[in-house]
Motif scaffolding. Structure first.
Motif, PDB file in Angstrom:
ATOM      1  N   ILE A 183     -10.957   1.525  -4.319  1.00 14.27           N
ATOM      2  CA  ILE A 183      -9.715   0.772  -4.150  1.00 14.27           C
ATOM      3  C   ILE A 183     -10.030  -0.518  -3.411  1.00 14.27           C
ATOM      4  O   ILE A 183     -10.407  -0.483  -2.234  1.00 14.27           O
ATOM      5  N   PRO A 184      -9.915  -1.672  -4.065  1.00 12.60           N
ATOM      6  CA  PRO A 184     -10.199  -2.931  -3.372  1.00 12.60           C
ATOM      7  C   PRO A 184      -9.353  -3.083  -2.116  1.00 12.60           C
ATOM      8  O   PRO A 184      -8.205  -2.618  -2.059  1.00 12.60           O
ATOM      9  N   ALA A 185      -9.911  -3.733  -1.117  1.00 12.74           N
ATOM     10  CA  ALA A 185      -9.200  -3.871   0.166  1.00 12.74           C
ATOM     11  C   ALA A 185      -7.874  -4.600  -0.013  1.00 12.74           C
ATOM     12  O   ALA A 185      -6.881  -4.271   0.640  1.00 12.74           O
ATOM     13  N   PHE A 186      -7.830  -5.593  -0.921  1.00 15.63           N
ATOM     14  CA  PHE A 186      -6.571  -6.318  -1.086  1.00 15.63           C
ATOM     15  C   PHE A 186      -5.517  -5.475  -1.803  1.00 15.63           C
ATOM     16  O   PHE A 186      -4.321  -5.685  -1.625  1.00 15.63           O
ATOM     17  N   VAL A 187      -5.949  -4.488  -2.597  1.00 10.13           N
ATOM     18  CA  VAL A 187      -4.993  -3.544  -3.180  1.00 10.13           C
ATOM     19  C   VAL A 187      -4.487  -2.591  -2.100  1.00 10.13           C
ATOM     20  O   VAL A 187      -3.299  -2.240  -2.059  1.00 10.13           O
ATOM     21  N   ASN A 188      -5.379  -2.188  -1.215  1.00  9.03           N
ATOM     22  CA  ASN A 188      -4.977  -1.360  -0.085  1.00  9.03           C
ATOM     23  C   ASN A 188      -3.939  -2.078   0.770  1.00  9.03           C
ATOM     24  O   ASN A 188      -2.935  -1.492   1.197  1.00  9.03           O
ATOM     25  N   SER A 189      -4.169  -3.366   1.006  1.00 12.01           N
ATOM     26  CA  SER A 189      -3.228  -4.156   1.801  1.00 12.01           C
ATOM     27  C   SER A 189      -1.875  -4.236   1.104  1.00 12.01           C
ATOM     28  O   SER A 189      -0.816  -4.098   1.738  1.00 12.01           O
ATOM     29  N   TYR A 190      -1.892  -4.452  -0.197  1.00 13.93           N
ATOM     30  CA  TYR A 190      -0.672  -4.506  -1.007  1.00 13.93           C
ATOM     31  C   TYR A 190       0.123  -3.212  -0.886  1.00 13.93           C
ATOM     32  O   TYR A 190       1.356  -3.211  -0.748  1.00 13.93           O
ATOM     33  N   ALA A 191      -0.587  -2.071  -0.886  1.00 12.33           N
ATOM     34  CA  ALA A 191       0.093  -0.781  -0.776  1.00 12.33           C
ATOM     35  C   ALA A 191       0.695  -0.598   0.609  1.00 12.33           C
ATOM     36  O   ALA A 191       1.836  -0.133   0.747  1.00 12.33           O
ATOM     37  N   VAL A 246       1.549  -2.927   2.759  1.00 14.38           N
ATOM     38  CA  VAL A 246       2.676  -3.848   2.940  1.00 14.38           C
ATOM     39  C   VAL A 246       3.908  -3.309   2.222  1.00 14.38           C
ATOM     40  O   VAL A 246       5.041  -3.487   2.686  1.00 14.38           O
ATOM     41  N   SER A 247       3.685  -2.630   1.094  1.00 18.43           N
ATOM     42  CA  SER A 247       4.803  -1.988   0.405  1.00 18.43           C
ATOM     43  C   SER A 247       5.410  -0.891   1.265  1.00 18.43           C
ATOM     44  O   SER A 247       6.632  -0.685   1.264  1.00 18.43           O
ATOM     45  N   ALA A 248       4.550  -0.190   2.004  1.00 17.28           N
ATOM     46  CA  ALA A 248       5.035   0.901   2.856  1.00 17.28           C
ATOM     47  C   ALA A 248       5.631   0.386   4.155  1.00 17.28           C
ATOM     48  O   ALA A 248       6.655   0.892   4.624  1.00 17.28           O
ATOM     49  N   ILE A 249       4.976  -0.629   4.752  1.00 18.94           N
ATOM     50  CA  ILE A 249       5.417  -1.192   6.040  1.00 18.94           C
ATOM     51  C   ILE A 249       5.459  -2.710   5.898  1.00 18.94           C
ATOM     52  O   ILE A 249       4.461  -3.391   6.170  1.00 18.94           O
ATOM     53  N   PRO A 250       6.558  -3.281   5.433  1.00 18.33           N
ATOM     54  CA  PRO A 250       6.611  -4.731   5.186  1.00 18.33           C
ATOM     55  C   PRO A 250       6.273  -5.583   6.405  1.00 18.33           C
ATOM     56  O   PRO A 250       5.796  -6.710   6.260  1.00 18.33           O
TER      57      PRO A 250
END
Length: 490
Positions: free
Chosen positions: A81-89, A91-95
């Protein structure tokens, strides 16, 4: 010489700027803020990754952990899982996620496998006689671990910690998404606003200096000690420590780590896929991005492996100061963040070969600079298993030298070359920064399209790109994990 381009670029730009410009652009509060953020990120993240990596590897390889084979794979899987995809997830959970805490959280969950994988590989092949000797001398299990096992993990842990540190210095997308400023995010912003201005170049110089300091620090930490056994050693499997009452806490701890590192990103990617419905899969850009990612990945892997082969051949067949120098230059260049490599190629192509500026040739060259060691390490291992005596034997049987090379050396090296090319492909699929700066107009890769859509807060539109990157990366990540175990046993 090609591998020294990024370092040479930084040196020339710094020298041309002059002391007055350096003093004005480097010794200012903004750089101090970036330095604090970047150093704090490394200082906090790396020890946590080391503890998680060593702890997870020890539980999987040295204890009677239930379902240890399943946990072995799950602890390596977050690398897919790329780090920027992890960040996207997240941020989706905790804006509201952001700041140093957000950066550390995402970094740890993305990069702790870089420590876990090499440490687990060493533990799986470590001579059990060492621990048995410690126990025979009256040491308890914990003292055996700290006094016998842990020193054997020094090289693997130090190497993994270096990889984590270099990834932290190079990462752009994960930190830009949570508005956490580091040198890489600031360089990219400066480049977009001033296009190759002096401010971006000076920030790049400081970033490169940090990279070189990390390389020096890892070399000092590694020292001259070697942890290897002479001969085949004991063939028995290492004894596993009974966890007893710690079985449940260990299972819960690993489950919590897997949920945070795998469950959260996969859940939120799935959540946005469901929210977007079938419509998000019908966009023309999706197929184009997939094809272009595959094209660049395959082309970059092929070119990088071909370029790495002569150097690997020189290192194995003709070892000496020159081959060591050339090999070291490639490792130094690969440690440079992608944004520094991109800035170097932008400057060089504009001034000296404008005809190739912003073409596929330059982008593939950047991939080769960034990922050469992935191919080089594998090719070295493959060539070491194809000694020159086999070529000489084939020639003695009447085969011309070139035919002997293709039928013997190249054939024996092919599996290692394929493994190295696969790892290069994995790096290219998930590469973002250099691709954003160097890709020709109209280029759409999965990473750049994901970044464009997620930056526009179109999370449903970005989800298919995230899923495809994960699906492409998963088998390569497993290959990396399996290969590490194989290399450790050589």
């Amino acid at each position: 010489m090609f591998s020294l381009l990024p370092l040479g670029y930084v040196g020339v730009m710094t020298a041309d700027a002059g002391w007055d410009t350096i003093e004005k652009l480097v010794f200012r509060p903004r750089v101090g803020e970036l330095l604090f953020n970047t150093v704090a990120l490394v200082v906090v993240t790396v020890p946590i990754c080391v503890v998680l990596g060593i702890g997870g590897a020890w539980l999987v390889e040295r204890t009677r952990l239930r379902a240890h084979k399943v946990w072995a794979v799950l602890l390596a899987a977050p690398l897919a899982i790329p780090a920027f995809v992890n960040s996207y997830a997240w941020v989706s959970a905790i804006p509201s996620l952001g700041g140093l805490f957000g950066g550390v959280l995402i970094s740890v969950l993305s990069y702790f496998p870089l420590v876990y994988i090499p440490v687990a590989a060493v533990l799986s092949r470590m001579d059990p006689a060492l621990e048995q000797s410690g126990s025979a001398l009256g040491l308890g299990p914990w003292r055996v671990f700290f006094r016998v096992v842990l020193p054997q993990l020094r090289l693997a842990a130090a190497g993994g910690a270096l990889l984590v540190s270099l990834h932290l210095l190079a990462e752009y997308g994960a930190f830009a998404m949570i508005a956490f400023d580091t040198f890489t995010t600031a360089i990219y912003d400066q480049f977009r606003s001033t296009f190759n201005g002096a401010a971006a170049n000076m920030l790049a110089s400081v970033l490169v200096l940090l990279c070189l300091l990390l390389l020096l620090g890892e070399s000092k930490a590694r020292g001259n000690a070697r942890y290897a056994r002479v001969g085949a050693g004991a063939q028995a499997n290492p004894s596993r420590l009974a966890l007893g009452g710690f079985q449940a806490p260990a299972q819960l701890g690993l489950a919590a780590l897997s949920v945070l590192a795998l469950g959260v990103p996969l859940f939120h990617v799935g959540r946005w896929l469901v929210a977007g419905g079938a419509e998000i899969w019908t966009r023309d850009a999706l197929a184009t991005s997939l094809l272009q990612t595959l094209g660049y990945g395959l082309a970059g892997a092929l070119v990088t492996t071909i370029l790495a082969f002569p150097l690997a051949f020189l290192v194995i067949r003709h070892p000496g100061p020159v081959s060591k120098l050339l090999e070291g230059a490639n490792y130094i260049s690969s440690s440079m963040p992608g944004i520094v490599v991109a800035l170097a190629l932008v400057t060089i192509t504009i001034h000296y070969v404008p005809g190739v500026y912003q073409t596929a040739v330059v982008l593939v060259a950047a991939y080769a600079l960034l990922f050469m060691p992935r191919a080089l390490v594998n090719l070295r291992a493959g060539l070491a298993q194809a000694p020159r005596e086999l070529d000489e034997a084939a020639q003695a049987l009447g085969k011309p030298p070139l035919v002997a090379f293709f039928k013997v050396t190249l054939r024996l090296t092919a599996p290692a070359a394929a493994g190295g090319a696969a790892l290069v492909f994995l790096g290219i699929v998930n590469e973002l920064t250099a691709t954003l700066l160097l890709a020709p107009n109209g280029t759409r890769t999965l990473a750049t399209e994901f970044w464009t859509l997620s930056s526009e807060i179109d999370y449903t539109g970005a989800a298919p790109y995230a899923l495809l990157m994960i699906l492409l990366s998963a088998p390569m990540t497993y290959l990396l994990f399996a290969q590490s175990k194989k290399v450790a046993g050589q």
